[in-house]
Design a protein around this motif. Sequence first.
Motif, short mmCIF file in Angstrom:
data_model
loop_
_atom_site.label_atom_id
_atom_site.label_comp_id
_atom_site.label_asym_id
_atom_site.label_seq_id
_atom_site.Cartn_x
_atom_site.Cartn_y
_atom_site.Cartn_z
N LYS A 27 0.83 -1.21 0.00
CA LYS A 27 0.00 0.00 0.00
C LYS A 27 0.86 1.26 0.00
O LYS A 27 0.54 2.25 -0.66
N ALA A 28 1.97 1.23 0.74
CA ALA A 28 2.82 2.41 0.88
C ALA A 28 3.81 2.58 -0.27
O ALA A 28 4.38 3.65 -0.45
N TRP A 29 4.00 1.53 -1.06
CA TRP A 29 5.04 1.54 -2.11
C TRP A 29 4.60 2.41 -3.29
O TRP A 29 4.23 1.93 -4.35
N VAL A 30 4.65 3.71 -3.11
CA VAL A 30 4.31 4.67 -4.15
C VAL A 30 5.42 5.72 -4.19
O VAL A 30 5.57 6.51 -3.25
N PHE A 31 6.20 5.73 -5.26
CA PHE A 31 7.31 6.67 -5.39
C PHE A 31 6.97 7.74 -6.44
O PHE A 31 6.24 7.49 -7.39
N ILE A 32 7.56 8.92 -6.26
CA ILE A 32 7.39 10.01 -7.22
C ILE A 32 8.38 9.77 -8.35
O ILE A 32 9.54 10.21 -8.28
N ASP A 33 7.94 9.06 -9.37
CA ASP A 33 8.84 8.70 -10.45
C ASP A 33 8.75 9.64 -11.65
O ASP A 33 9.45 9.45 -12.64
N GLU A 34 7.90 10.66 -11.56
CA GLU A 34 7.78 11.66 -12.63
C GLU A 34 8.51 12.94 -12.23
O GLU A 34 8.38 13.39 -11.09
N PRO A 35 9.27 13.55 -13.13
CA PRO A 35 9.95 14.81 -12.82
C PRO A 35 8.95 15.88 -12.40
O PRO A 35 7.86 15.96 -12.95
N ILE A 36 9.33 16.69 -11.42
CA ILE A 36 8.39 17.69 -10.89
C ILE A 36 8.58 19.07 -11.53
O ILE A 36 7.81 19.98 -11.27
N ASN A 37 9.62 19.22 -12.37
CA ASN A 37 9.82 20.51 -13.04
C ASN A 37 10.56 20.27 -14.36
O ASN A 37 11.00 19.16 -14.66
N GLU A 38 10.69 21.33 -15.15
CA GLU A 38 11.31 21.22 -16.47
C GLU A 38 12.77 20.82 -16.40
O GLU A 38 13.27 20.09 -17.26
N VAL A 39 13.45 21.28 -15.37
CA VAL A 39 14.87 20.95 -15.22
C VAL A 39 15.04 19.45 -15.02
O VAL A 39 15.93 18.82 -15.60
N SER A 40 14.17 18.87 -14.18
CA SER A 40 14.25 17.42 -13.95
C SER A 40 13.89 16.63 -15.20
O SER A 40 14.43 15.56 -15.44
N GLU A 41 12.96 17.17 -16.00
CA GLU A 41 12.62 16.53 -17.27
C GLU A 41 13.83 16.50 -18.20
O GLU A 41 14.09 15.51 -18.88
N LYS A 42 14.55 17.61 -18.22
CA LYS A 42 15.75 17.69 -19.06
C LYS A 42 16.81 16.70 -18.55
O LYS A 42 17.47 16.01 -19.34
N VAL A 66 12.18 15.11 -4.05
CA VAL A 66 11.60 16.43 -4.32
C VAL A 66 12.61 17.52 -3.97
O VAL A 66 12.79 18.50 -4.72
N SER A 67 13.30 17.37 -2.85
CA SER A 67 14.31 18.35 -2.43
C SER A 67 15.43 18.44 -3.46
O SER A 67 15.89 19.54 -3.79
N LEU A 68 15.87 17.31 -3.97
CA LEU A 68 16.93 17.28 -4.97
C LEU A 68 16.48 17.96 -6.26
O LEU A 68 17.22 18.78 -6.84
N GLU A 69 15.28 17.65 -6.71
CA GLU A 69 14.78 18.24 -7.95
C GLU A 69 14.57 19.75 -7.81
O GLU A 69 14.79 20.51 -8.77
N ARG A 70 14.13 20.19 -6.66
CA ARG A 70 13.98 21.64 -6.43
C ARG A 70 15.33 22.33 -6.44
O ARG A 70 15.45 23.48 -6.88
N GLN A 71 16.36 21.64 -5.92
CA GLN A 71 17.70 22.23 -5.93
C GLN A 71 18.22 22.33 -7.35
O GLN A 71 18.89 23.31 -7.70
N PHE A 72 17.91 21.35 -8.20
CA PHE A 72 18.25 21.46 -9.62
C PHE A 72 17.67 22.76 -10.19
O PHE A 72 18.36 23.52 -10.87
N ASP A 73 16.41 22.98 -9.90
CA ASP A 73 15.69 24.14 -10.43
C ASP A 73 16.28 25.45 -9.91
O ASP A 73 16.42 26.42 -10.66
N LYS A 74 16.64 25.49 -8.62
CA LYS A 74 17.22 26.70 -8.03
C LYS A 74 18.53 27.07 -8.72
O LYS A 74 18.79 28.25 -8.98
N ILE A 75 19.35 26.07 -9.00
CA ILE A 75 20.64 26.33 -9.64
C ILE A 75 20.44 26.92 -11.03
O ILE A 75 21.11 27.88 -11.43
N VAL A 76 19.50 26.37 -11.78
CA VAL A 76 19.23 26.86 -13.13
C VAL A 76 18.66 28.28 -13.07
O VAL A 76 19.07 29.16 -13.83
N GLU A 77 17.72 28.53 -12.16
CA GLU A 77 17.12 29.86 -12.05
C GLU A 77 18.16 30.90 -11.63
O GLU A 77 18.15 32.03 -12.12
N LYS A 78 19.06 30.51 -10.74
CA LYS A 78 20.11 31.44 -10.29
C LYS A 78 21.04 31.80 -11.44
O LYS A 78 21.51 32.94 -11.54
N SER A 79 21.30 30.83 -12.31
CA SER A 79 22.19 31.09 -13.45
C SER A 79 21.56 32.04 -14.46
O SER A 79 22.26 32.65 -15.27
#
Length: 210
Positions: free
Chosen positions: A45-60, A153-166
């Motif tokens: 029941k609990a085995w549900v992972f977020i396997d889809e990218p949450i932002n464009e950076v993660s999709e790339k 989620v934290s990792l993917e958001r950090q990806f996005d922050k780095i790109v936005e900062k650049s």
Amino acid sequence: MKYKISLFLLLIFVLNSCQDENEKRLAENKKEAKKKEKIFDNINKAWVFIDEPINEVSEKNEREWTEWRDFLKEIGEKPRKTIGAFQKKSAAISKKAMALNNNIPAQFNQPQIKSRISILITKVKMMDLFIHLNQIPDEKVTFLIGEINKEMVSLERQFDKIVEKSKIPKEQGEEDFLRMLDTTRAIPNTTAAPIMPPPRNIDQNSPKVE
């Protein structure tokens, strides 16, 4: 005659004891099976992972970073039917998580990304450890599934922050100022006191102009 009666009674006692042991063993096996079934249901029941990218950076990253794509694919494939299938899948996820240390895109090869990957790997390995115990602590496994999702989620958001900062443009004149600063540092220091010539010896007998 007494001997035969005693032997008959002993035989009945032994048979009853064996029957009691069998019934006890069957009850314990049934209880253990029910317990394992509950553990399986909880994990399933609990085995549900977020396997889809949450932002464009993660999709790339999914398209261009092989290890990240393989990890998302692995966690997206849910095992079925037995706890053994979940154990096998957990080991595979752990292996893919370890590979995230390899070939990190240059833009994200930074301490804040590496530290988040390290935390993610640690929690995946903990889940793999618990699910392979003889007595599986299903509450810990299910808790770690949630924690793994949070770290992703934290990792993917950090990806996005780095790109936005650049993308943030430098303030007007900032580049010129930094360039001037570098040039100034390269110029040798010329503010030292000038070197004075040594004094000449004055002849005391030479005529003096009045």
